[in-house]
Enzyme design. Sequence first.
Site, short mmCIF file in Angstrom:
data_model
loop_
_atom_site.label_atom_id
_atom_site.label_comp_id
_atom_site.label_asym_id
_atom_site.label_seq_id
_atom_site.Cartn_x
_atom_site.Cartn_y
_atom_site.Cartn_z
N HIS A 64 3.35 1.96 2.03
CA HIS A 64 3.81 2.45 3.44
C HIS A 64 5.68 2.17 3.43
CE1 HIS A 64 3.00 -1.63 5.01
NE2 HIS A 64 4.53 -1.85 5.36
N GLU A 120 1.42 4.06 7.38
CA GLU A 120 0.36 3.59 6.60
C GLU A 120 -0.14 4.69 5.86
OE1 GLU A 120 0.31 0.67 6.27
OE2 GLU A 120 0.11 -0.63 8.01
N ASP A 124 0.91 -1.14 -0.03
CA ASP A 124 0.15 0.08 -0.04
C ASP A 124 0.89 1.30 0.11
OD1 ASP A 124 0.97 -0.02 2.43
OD2 ASP A 124 -0.96 -0.07 3.60
C1 GLP Z 1 6.91 -4.21 6.90
C2 GLP Z 1 7.96 -3.42 7.50
C3 GLP Z 1 8.53 -2.59 6.29
C4 GLP Z 1 8.79 -3.30 4.92
C5 GLP Z 1 7.47 -4.03 4.72
C6 GLP Z 1 7.71 -4.67 3.17
O1 GLP Z 1 5.53 -3.61 6.87
N1 GLP Z 1 7.51 -2.75 8.60
O2 GLP Z 1 9.44 -1.94 6.67
O3 GLP Z 1 9.10 -2.53 4.06
O4 GLP Z 1 7.27 -5.02 5.53
O5 GLP Z 1 8.43 -5.95 3.63
P1 GLP Z 1 8.92 -6.94 2.33
O6 GLP Z 1 10.26 -6.20 2.11
O7 GLP Z 1 9.09 -8.36 3.09
O8 GLP Z 1 7.92 -7.06 1.02
#
Ligand code: GLP
Length: 262
Positions: free
Chosen positions: A139, A144, A137
Amino acid sequence: MTEVIIVRNEDEAGEIYARCVAGLIKAKPDCVLGLATGSSPLAGYRHLARLVKDEGIDVSGVRGFALDEYAGLDPNHPESYRSVITRTVVEPLGLDPAKVHVPNGNLDTIRDAGHEYDAAIEAAGGVDVQILGIGTDGHIGFNEPGSSLASGTRIKTLTEQTRIDNARFFDGDIDQVPTHCITQGIGTIMKARHLILMAFGDGKAEAVAETVEGGVSSLCPASVLQLHPHATVIVDEAAASRLRNKDYYRWAYAHKPAWQGI
Ligand code: GLP
């Protein structure tokens, strides 16, 4: 402009990050690294650990600040971000654990923890390079959609989508995923001197396009990167698939003079 580097795979992205950070540590042995959890930074940490070992780089002075932590989760829980950062960064790189900080999600002190964390980053002289993943989304950290683009470190409520995305770390059970967190604010992240955002896979394609080529909006928190003087976005082909200026990014990187640096 945000620099966009389109790579073949996570490994190639990881190498770019590792070369950049290894150079930084050599030039500034007490540099401050901004650390992130999630799968996207893992290849970067792996390659950095290899370079540190192969080149015998002294990391004893390196300091680190993680982006975020779940609220109310025991720091010894294997999926607390304290545990994840220890497992994926501190131990493989051989960093001094006392110099690596993670926001404190303890519910008794969480209301003051944000201000204290921002003050600690400031006292350390600010973050030199902040690695970022991105949520589906848009973030960054746990900021968020709708987060203030000027926010400091604070308590946030996770969205249903983020809890669904992260249920894979909690036996696939969304009910085990905490509902709240403490995260560096977008204003905090923006103070880092260099931002490197990594995204892989088509699940991230829309968020990446919004981030780089959409309007700057709190609805896609990562789009604030457009306002940062030194931001690098490293994506694979799938995550780049919805970018309109893809050909230009590819051309610019292929013809990038070495003296331009990352
Ligand atoms: C979580 C973390 C973020 C990260 C996101 C995406 O929400 N708080 O910092 O960027 O996951 O994770 P991934 O890299 O596993 O897709």
